[in-house]
Each structure stands twice: as C-alpha cells, then as structure tokens.
Design a protein around this motif. Structure first.
Motif, short mmCIF file in Angstrom:
data_model
loop_
_atom_site.label_atom_id
_atom_site.label_comp_id
_atom_site.label_asym_id
_atom_site.label_seq_id
_atom_site.Cartn_x
_atom_site.Cartn_y
_atom_site.Cartn_z
N ILE A 112 0.86 -1.17 0.00
CA ILE A 112 0.00 0.00 0.00
C ILE A 112 0.90 1.23 0.00
N PHE A 113 0.76 2.07 -0.98
CA PHE A 113 1.60 3.29 -1.10
C PHE A 113 3.09 2.94 -1.00
N GLY A 114 3.46 1.84 -1.63
CA GLY A 114 4.86 1.46 -1.57
C GLY A 114 5.29 0.91 -0.23
N LEU A 115 4.32 0.69 0.66
CA LEU A 115 4.66 0.14 1.98
C LEU A 115 4.64 -1.38 1.90
N GLU A 116 5.76 -1.98 2.06
CA GLU A 116 5.83 -3.44 1.92
C GLU A 116 5.96 -4.06 3.30
N VAL A 131 6.51 13.66 6.88
CA VAL A 131 5.83 13.12 8.06
C VAL A 131 6.71 12.12 8.79
N LEU A 132 7.94 11.94 8.31
CA LEU A 132 8.84 11.00 9.00
C LEU A 132 9.04 11.34 10.48
N PRO A 133 9.25 12.62 10.85
CA PRO A 133 9.44 12.90 12.29
C PRO A 133 8.27 12.44 13.14
N LEU A 134 7.05 12.60 12.63
CA LEU A 134 5.88 12.16 13.40
C LEU A 134 5.93 10.65 13.61
N SER A 135 6.21 9.97 12.53
CA SER A 135 6.26 8.51 12.62
C SER A 135 7.36 8.06 13.58
N PHE A 136 8.49 8.76 13.51
CA PHE A 136 9.60 8.37 14.38
C PHE A 136 9.27 8.67 15.84
N ALA A 137 8.64 9.83 16.08
CA ALA A 137 8.24 10.15 17.45
C ALA A 137 7.28 9.10 17.98
N MET A 138 6.38 8.67 17.14
CA MET A 138 5.44 7.61 17.52
C MET A 138 6.19 6.33 17.87
N SER A 146 8.35 0.80 12.51
CA SER A 146 9.72 0.77 11.98
C SER A 146 9.68 0.71 10.46
N VAL A 147 8.82 -0.19 9.93
CA VAL A 147 8.70 -0.32 8.48
C VAL A 147 8.24 1.00 7.89
N LEU A 148 7.29 1.64 8.57
CA LEU A 148 6.79 2.93 8.09
C LEU A 148 7.92 3.96 8.05
N ILE A 198 11.13 3.42 7.76
CA ILE A 198 12.09 3.10 6.69
C ILE A 198 11.51 3.49 5.34
N THR A 199 10.23 3.17 5.15
CA THR A 199 9.61 3.49 3.87
C THR A 199 9.57 5.00 3.65
N LEU A 200 9.23 5.75 4.72
CA LEU A 200 9.17 7.20 4.59
C LEU A 200 10.55 7.80 4.36
N PHE A 201 11.56 7.14 4.89
CA PHE A 201 12.91 7.65 4.75
C PHE A 201 13.33 7.67 3.28
N THR A 202 12.86 6.67 2.54
CA THR A 202 13.20 6.62 1.12
C THR A 202 12.17 7.32 0.26
N ALA A 203 11.02 7.63 0.81
CA ALA A 203 10.01 8.32 0.02
C ALA A 203 10.45 9.77 -0.17
N SER A 204 10.06 10.36 -1.34
CA SER A 204 10.54 11.71 -1.63
C SER A 204 9.69 12.77 -0.96
N LEU A 205 8.38 12.71 -1.23
CA LEU A 205 7.52 13.79 -0.76
C LEU A 205 6.98 13.52 0.64
N LEU A 206 6.66 12.25 0.89
CA LEU A 206 6.05 11.91 2.18
C LEU A 206 7.05 11.96 3.34
#
Lengths: 188, 90, 255
Positions: C2-6, C213-220, C198-200, C202-210
């Motif tokens: 989903i959205f490149g999330l594997e 929101v990586l800091p939010l995910s990491f804080a979570m 964690s998967v989220l 990593i996926t966001l880390f490689t995503a360009s535009l998304l």
C-alpha cells in the motif's frame, strides 16, 4: 481427459502441500523446540531460585527487618527512659521547690512569731514604764497639790489673821482653800 | 496446455480471493472484539479511580483488583487479536 | 503493498531459524531459546551478586533485586494469598523475572524480539502454573479439591447442572488458556506494532515527498517503545498476580 485429471490431481496436491506448509508455519501454535527450551530454562530457574538464589535475599531482608525493629525498639526504650528521667528530674525539682517554699514559710512564720513575742514584750515593757511614769506623775501631782494647798492655806490664813488680827480656825480655812485649788485646777 | 493455464489462473484467483476475504474478516473480527473490552476497561478504570479518590487509604487494594479486572477484561480483546492473526496470516 | 509500503510476512517477524539442531527437531536452539537462556543467566547473576554482599544497606543490583522481591511479596503474595502464601514466593519470583526479562528483549537493540511473542514460552508457563495450582489444591484439600472447585458451596442444587460445566471450563480450561494467550497476544501485538512503525519509518525515509511526516512517525515509534517497556513490566506483573490468585484460590475451598 487424462490430462485434466492429472492437472486437477497436481493442483490438489499443491493445495495440500501448501496447506500443510502453512499449518507448520502457523505463527500462533507453539513449536516443540521452543517449548522444550522454555521448560528447561524455567524449571532450572525455579529450582535455582528456590534453593540457591532466594534464601540469602529473604534471610538478609528478614535480618534487616529485625535490625530495624530492634533499633526502633531501642529508640523507643531510650525515649521512654528519657521521659522517665525527665519526669524524675521534674519531680525532684518540684520537691526541692516545695521544700524551699516550706523552709521559707517556716522561717517567715518563726520570724513572725519571734517578732510578735518581742513586740508583745516591748509593749508590755512600755506599758509598765508608762504606768510607772503615770503613777509617778500622779504622785507628784498629788504631792504638789498638797504642798500648794498647804502653802496657800498658810498664806491665806496668815493674810486673814493679819487682816482680822485674831487666829482663824485653820481647819475650816483648809476646806475652803482646797475647794478653790481644785476649782482652779479644773479651770486650767 | 490451455487447460493447465486456466487451472493455474483459477487457483491463483481463488487464493487471492481467499486472502482478501481473510483480511476483511480479520479486520471485522478484531474491530468487533475490541468494542466490548474497550468499554469494559474504560468503565472499570473509571470506577477504580473514583474509589481511589474517595478512599485514598484503600488505593493499593483497589489498584491490585483493578489490574486483575483489566487482565480478565482484556483477555477477550486479545483472543480477538489472536483470531485476527489466524484469519489474516494462516 | 500500500503506497509502496511493503509489510513483511508475519513468519519473518516471529519465526527464527535454528542455530543448531535440524528444523522441527525437539532440541533445535534458536533466538527464542537464546533469549530464555539469557533470562536465566541474567536473573541468576543478579540474584547471585545481590546475595553475595552481606551488608544490611542495599545498593546497586541488591537494591533492584530486593525492591523487586519486596514488591512481589507485599504487592502480590500478601495482597492475594495472605501470609501463608509466602512459601510460594520462589515460584512467583521466578515467573516475574523470567517473563519480565524475556519481554524486555522486545526493545533491546539487536534482539527486538520478545521471547513471549512465541506461544511456546507462555504455553509452558501457563501449563506449569495450571499443574502447580491443581497440585496445591490437592495438597491442601485432598481429592475434594475438584468437587470444591467445580461445585462451590452455597449454590442451590437446581443450579448445579448449569454451574458445574461453567466452573469446570473456567477453572481448568479457560484459566491456563487465557493466561497463555494474554501474555502471548500482548507481546505479539506490541511486536507487530513496533515493526509496523519501523517499516513505516524506513519506507518514509526513502520516500521523496512523504518524508515530511517522517518525524511524526519516528516520534510515535519512540513513544511506543516506552509504552512497550511498560507493557512488558505490566504483563509480567499480571501473569504473576494471576498465578498467585489461582494458587491462593486452590488453598481454600471457595465460599
């Protein structure tokens, strides 16, 4: 036809194989090797805990609890001793104070009695002295009056004899003079 | 040959459909399983907090009993979670 | 996908290959077994260090161990069983430390796997507890324990056909099952939650535009790590206190 049957059989076999594979890979069911190791490790831990690891800890905790309790009791005893000593001291203090008050009272009452006795004695002495003096005064007064009376009588009788040229009855004149003296004394 | 391809396509299709149905059912199962325990735990903790506020000296006992109650109530939600795993991944 | 999330298959998250011993054999030693052994070694060395020093003033490991034992004795044993439950302290202390340490590997780097996210550990502990409280019941009440357990005194005779199956199920089937499932499902859920974030990340880390929101995910992820530490402790506590309640209820006939 034969081919179809073969295909169906193969498909069924694959399904069964997949099913068995997924059943073996079920993430919920426990696997025998992990159960074995968990049981071995936990039973070992339990045995160690029961016979080796826990007794010194509980013993030490009990010893500390005993020490703390003993210290508390000692502190309580010391506190009680302190309180009793304080009350003893206070009792002694109160006794000494009451004794001092008693001594002072006694001294005061003794002094009072002494003074009263002395005052009484002095009063009595003064009274006798005063009575003596009064008696003396009275005697002197009587004597003086008698002397005055006799001298006035003499003068009056002499003067009257000189006037009338004949002796006058001294006794009757004395009564007169005395009357006069006493009257003049009362006038003064 | 064509029969074989059809059969393979059919099995693949069937597997995908099963997976989709499994995932849907799993989501439904867990969602439904979470409702009751959610209400239950909320009510339980609320009442426990009230009890602790009314009688702070009984807070220890109330807390122990509260954890026991949470454990029993939560078991239902966790069984729902296990069912979710079973439906989704098995 | 989903959205490149594997998301990895769940087998990759919880199943570990054997380090020695063939797959499927009864003695295959894998990461979970290793975590269990570490729990044993860690608990043993903690208690050994704590028991070695004879000073009455606790510090360091001794302080930790003593406060834990004190917590289990005052907060669990005395609250649920009373003073006569003190003799079950070793079992409960072992349970608590074993579960706590195997759970805490959920957040320890390079492990990131709670030992109890596999059914094996909780199942073994629950079965042992089940056997233990039945044994305690037989020891304290004799064979009458089973009668007392399934037919509580004071229940009207007419209700017995209803009460006996329910009590039998709840005492001898549901208790061990819920003990095991509670611990297992909590740890598995926590593990999957941490993996998801964690998967989220990593996926966001490689995503360009998304990636914004990586800091939010990491804080979570960080917050959930703290939450999972709490859950690890809480599950150890709950398993221990439930074992204590079950053992305590076997000591006397219910009334």
């Amino acid at each position: 036809m034969l081919a179809l049957v073969r295909v169906l059989a193969e498909a069924a076999a694959t399904d069964v194989q997949q099913a068995t594979e997924t059943a073996a890979k079920n993430p919920i069911l426990p696997t025998i090797n992990e159960m074995f190791w968990a049981a071995v490790v936990f039973l070992l831990l339990w045995a160690l805990m029961k016979f080796v690891l826990l007794p010194p800890i509980t013993k030490l905790m009990a010893a500390r609890a005993d020490t703390v309790r003993g210290d508390l009791q000692a502190a309580e005893a010391a506190e009680a001793q302190r309180v009793s000593r304080l009350s003893d001291y206070e009792a002694g203090l109160a006794g000494a104070r009451s004794e001092a008050i008693g001594i002072i009272e006694q001294a005061r009452s003794e002094g009072d009695a002494e003074r009263r006795v002395q005052i009484t004695a002095a009063d009595a002495e003064v009274a006798t002295l005063r009575a003596d003096a009064a008696a003396e005064i009275a005697a002197a007064k009587v004597r003086a009056r008698a002397e005055l009376t006799s001298s006035i009588t003499d003068i009056a009788v002499g003067a009257a004899e000189a006037v009338v040229q004949k002796p006058i009855d001294r006794a009757s004149q004395t009564a007169l003079v005395e009357d006069y003296v006493s009257r003049s004394g009362s006038q003064n | 040959m064509s029969i074989l391809a059809q059969a393979a396509a059919a099995t693949a299709d069937k597997a995908t459909q099963q997976a989709i149905a499994g995932a849907t059912n799993a989501g439904m199962a867990y969602g439904l399983a979470a409702i009751g325990p959610g209400i239950g735990i909320g009510y339980l903790v609320g009442q426990s907090v009230q009890a602790m506020a009314r009688q702070p000296e009984a807070a220890g006992m109330v807390r122990t009993t509260m954890f026991l109650g949470i454990a029993f109530t939560e078991a239902l939600a966790l069984i729902g979670f296990v069912v979710f795993i079973l439906l989704k991944f098995v | 996908m989903i959205f490149g999330l594997e998301f990895p298959p769940i087998q990759n998250l919880v199943e570990w290959p054997n380090w020695f011993g063939p797959e499927g054999s009864w003695y295959g030693f894998n990461k979970i077994a290793f975590i269990n052994v570490i729990a044993l070694v860690a608990t043993t060395s903690l208690f050994f260090i704590a028991g070695r020093s004879k000073s009455l003033v606790p510090k360091g490991a001794k302080n930790l161990v003593e406060s834990a034992v004190d917590f289990i004795r005052d907060g669990i044993v005395l609250e649920t069983m009373g003073p006569e439950g003190i003799k079950y302290l070793p079992y409960l202390v072992s349970l608590f430390f074993f579960i706590l340490i195997t759970n805490i590997f959920e957040v320890i780097p390079f492990f990131h796997m709670p030992g109890n996210a596999r059914m094996a550990g909780p199942a073994v502990l629950a079965l042992l507890t089940w056997a233990y409280y039945i044994a305690v019941g037989i020891k304290h009440q004799g064979p009458k324990y089973f009668i007392n357990a399934i037919a509580p005194a004071g229940v009207p005779k007419a209700l017995l056909p209803l009460v006996i199956p329910i009590e039998f199920l709840s005492t001898f089937i549901v208790r061990p099952f819920s003990l095991a499932v509670r611990l297992f499902a909590n740890m598995l859920a926590g593990h999957i939650l941490l993996v998801t974030f964690s998967v989220l990340c990593i996926t966001l880390f490689t995503a360009s535009l998304l990636a914004i929101v990586l800091p939010l995910s990491f804080a979570m992820l960080v917050g959930l790590t703290g939450f999972e530490i709490m859950v690890a402790f809480l599950q150890a506590y709950i398993f221990t206190i439930l074992a204590a309640v079950y053992i305590g209820s076997s000591m006397h006939a219910e009334h």
